[in-house]
Design a protein around this motif. Sequence first.
Motif, PDB file in Angstrom:
ATOM      1  N   TYR A  99     -62.582 -15.240 -58.223  1.00 49.93           N
ATOM      2  CA  TYR A  99     -63.747 -14.453 -57.833  1.00 49.93           C
ATOM      3  C   TYR A  99     -64.246 -13.736 -59.085  1.00 49.93           C
ATOM      4  O   TYR A  99     -63.452 -13.150 -59.822  1.00 49.93           O
ATOM      5  CB  TYR A  99     -63.376 -13.409 -56.770  1.00 49.93           C
ATOM      6  N   VAL A 100     -65.554 -13.779 -59.318  1.00 49.71           N
ATOM      7  CA  VAL A 100     -66.134 -13.115 -60.488  1.00 49.71           C
ATOM      8  C   VAL A 100     -67.384 -12.354 -60.051  1.00 49.71           C
ATOM      9  O   VAL A 100     -68.256 -12.917 -59.382  1.00 49.71           O
ATOM     10  CB  VAL A 100     -66.503 -14.114 -61.602  1.00 49.71           C
ATOM     11  N   GLY A 101     -67.454 -11.087 -60.417  1.00 49.56           N
ATOM     12  CA  GLY A 101     -68.622 -10.277 -60.127  1.00 49.56           C
ATOM     13  C   GLY A 101     -69.213  -9.737 -61.415  1.00 49.56           C
ATOM     14  O   GLY A 101     -68.483  -9.298 -62.304  1.00 49.56           O
ATOM     15  N   GLN A 111     -55.946 -16.646 -55.516  1.00 54.68           N
ATOM     16  CA  GLN A 111     -54.688 -16.354 -54.814  1.00 54.68           C
ATOM     17  C   GLN A 111     -53.926 -15.196 -55.464  1.00 54.68           C
ATOM     18  O   GLN A 111     -52.774 -14.961 -55.125  1.00 54.68           O
ATOM     19  CB  GLN A 111     -53.808 -17.613 -54.794  1.00 54.68           C
ATOM     20  N   GLY A 112     -54.560 -14.494 -56.385  1.00 51.70           N
ATOM     21  CA  GLY A 112     -53.878 -13.413 -57.085  1.00 51.70           C
ATOM     22  C   GLY A 112     -54.004 -12.078 -56.376  1.00 51.70           C
ATOM     23  O   GLY A 112     -54.729 -11.929 -55.384  1.00 51.70           O
ATOM     24  N   ARG A 113     -53.331 -11.074 -56.934  1.00 50.82           N
ATOM     25  CA  ARG A 113     -53.388  -9.708 -56.407  1.00 50.82           C
ATOM     26  C   ARG A 113     -53.794  -8.710 -57.478  1.00 50.82           C
ATOM     27  O   ARG A 113     -53.641  -7.508 -57.298  1.00 50.82           O
ATOM     28  CB  ARG A 113     -52.025  -9.308 -55.816  1.00 50.82           C
ATOM     29  N   THR A 114     -54.287  -9.217 -58.604  1.00 48.22           N
ATOM     30  CA  THR A 114     -54.721  -8.354 -59.709  1.00 48.22           C
ATOM     31  C   THR A 114     -56.206  -8.559 -59.953  1.00 48.22           C
ATOM     32  O   THR A 114     -56.677  -9.695 -60.003  1.00 48.22           O
ATOM     33  CB  THR A 114     -53.942  -8.668 -60.997  1.00 48.22           C
ATOM     34  N   VAL A 115     -56.928  -7.466 -60.094  1.00 48.56           N
ATOM     35  CA  VAL A 115     -58.351  -7.505 -60.424  1.00 48.56           C
ATOM     36  C   VAL A 115     -58.514  -6.966 -61.839  1.00 48.56           C
ATOM     37  O   VAL A 115     -58.027  -5.879 -62.161  1.00 48.56           O
ATOM     38  CB  VAL A 115     -59.183  -6.654 -59.443  1.00 48.56           C
ATOM     39  N   ALA A 175     -53.314  -7.090 -50.929  1.00 48.51           N
ATOM     40  CA  ALA A 175     -53.348  -8.421 -50.314  1.00 48.51           C
ATOM     41  C   ALA A 175     -53.973  -9.386 -51.323  1.00 48.51           C
ATOM     42  O   ALA A 175     -54.611  -8.957 -52.286  1.00 48.51           O
ATOM     43  CB  ALA A 175     -54.162  -8.388 -49.019  1.00 48.51           C
ATOM     44  N   PRO A 176     -53.800 -10.686 -51.145  1.00 47.36           N
ATOM     45  CA  PRO A 176     -54.412 -11.645 -52.071  1.00 47.36           C
ATOM     46  C   PRO A 176     -55.931 -11.494 -52.119  1.00 47.36           C
ATOM     47  O   PRO A 176     -56.566 -11.099 -51.133  1.00 47.36           O
ATOM     48  CB  PRO A 176     -53.997 -13.000 -51.500  1.00 47.36           C
ATOM     49  N   SER A 177     -56.510 -11.832 -53.249  1.00 45.21           N
ATOM     50  CA  SER A 177     -57.960 -11.752 -53.401  1.00 45.21           C
ATOM     51  C   SER A 177     -58.680 -12.581 -52.348  1.00 45.21           C
ATOM     52  O   SER A 177     -59.765 -12.221 -51.888  1.00 45.21           O
ATOM     53  CB  SER A 177     -58.359 -12.232 -54.796  1.00 45.21           C
ATOM     54  N   GLU A 178     -58.085 -13.717 -51.975  1.00 42.94           N
ATOM     55  CA  GLU A 178     -58.677 -14.582 -50.955  1.00 42.94           C
ATOM     56  C   GLU A 178     -58.936 -13.809 -49.661  1.00 42.94           C
ATOM     57  O   GLU A 178     -59.920 -14.049 -48.959  1.00 42.94           O
ATOM     58  CB  GLU A 178     -57.744 -15.768 -50.679  1.00 42.94           C
ATOM     59  N   THR A 179     -58.071 -12.840 -49.359  1.00 47.37           N
ATOM     60  CA  THR A 179     -58.231 -12.022 -48.157  1.00 47.37           C
ATOM     61  C   THR A 179     -59.221 -10.885 -48.393  1.00 47.37           C
ATOM     62  O   THR A 179     -60.102 -10.629 -47.576  1.00 47.37           O
ATOM     63  CB  THR A 179     -56.872 -11.445 -47.723  1.00 47.37           C
TER      64      THR A 179
END
Length: 244
Positions: free
Chosen positions: A132-134, A152-156, A201-205
């Motif tokens: 995901y990229v913003g 599928q990560g948990r770090t932004v 939670a995962p980025s996907e969520t």
Amino acid sequence: MTWHQNPRLVDLLAGEYALGTLQGGARRRFKKLLARRPDLAEAVARWNERMAPALLALPPQAPAPATWRAIEQRLGFPAPGVRVPWWKRLLQPAPAGALALGLMVGVLLPSLWQAQHGGPDAPASTQLPESYVGVLGLADGRPGLIVSSLRQGRTVDIKRVAAVPVPAGQVLYLWSLDVAGKASPVAPLPQGAFVHLQLGAPSETVFAKAVELAVSVEPEGSSPATPSSAYVYRGLCGKLWRVP
């Protein structure tokens, strides 16, 4: 003899046109004739060359907020506080600064990835990982933040391009916006030019329904359900993977 047949008068008017002091009907008539007369264009170009050293020596000036608002109105952006349907937001032109930043990200990221993983002829599996990229802009259209996270990560990862003032006792807070413009809280942002945010939670969520990301200023230690102030950063959220 008309004015545009007098070389001295042409040179004087070209100087005023280049400097910006030729106004009103005189400027409109000069500009109309400029498109048909190469000699006028050459005179304006000479004046621009003469003034270039002086212009480069001047300190940069930030346009007044009213100037940015007038530009946004002419480009079709809605007035502050006006709610716009999500489908209209997608059709609106992006702010110039955010658009430039988006183009830069789109061009540079694939190149950097290829440089690390075998060049342009590497197999498809070495393209950018699903993420995901913003690209978020400030209210005046300048680029502000780059936000990215593996699918599928948990770090932004957050890269601050332009800072905004944050009063004492308050923090920047990241929001995910769906197609209807409804904001869902993500987390407070750490201070710094390049920081990392851990998700529960995962980025996907977290970002599954996001079409935009936004940042507001909230009281430190709070867990807001909705933004309590106007967004200081806002921009589109892209999903970098192939959708069936």
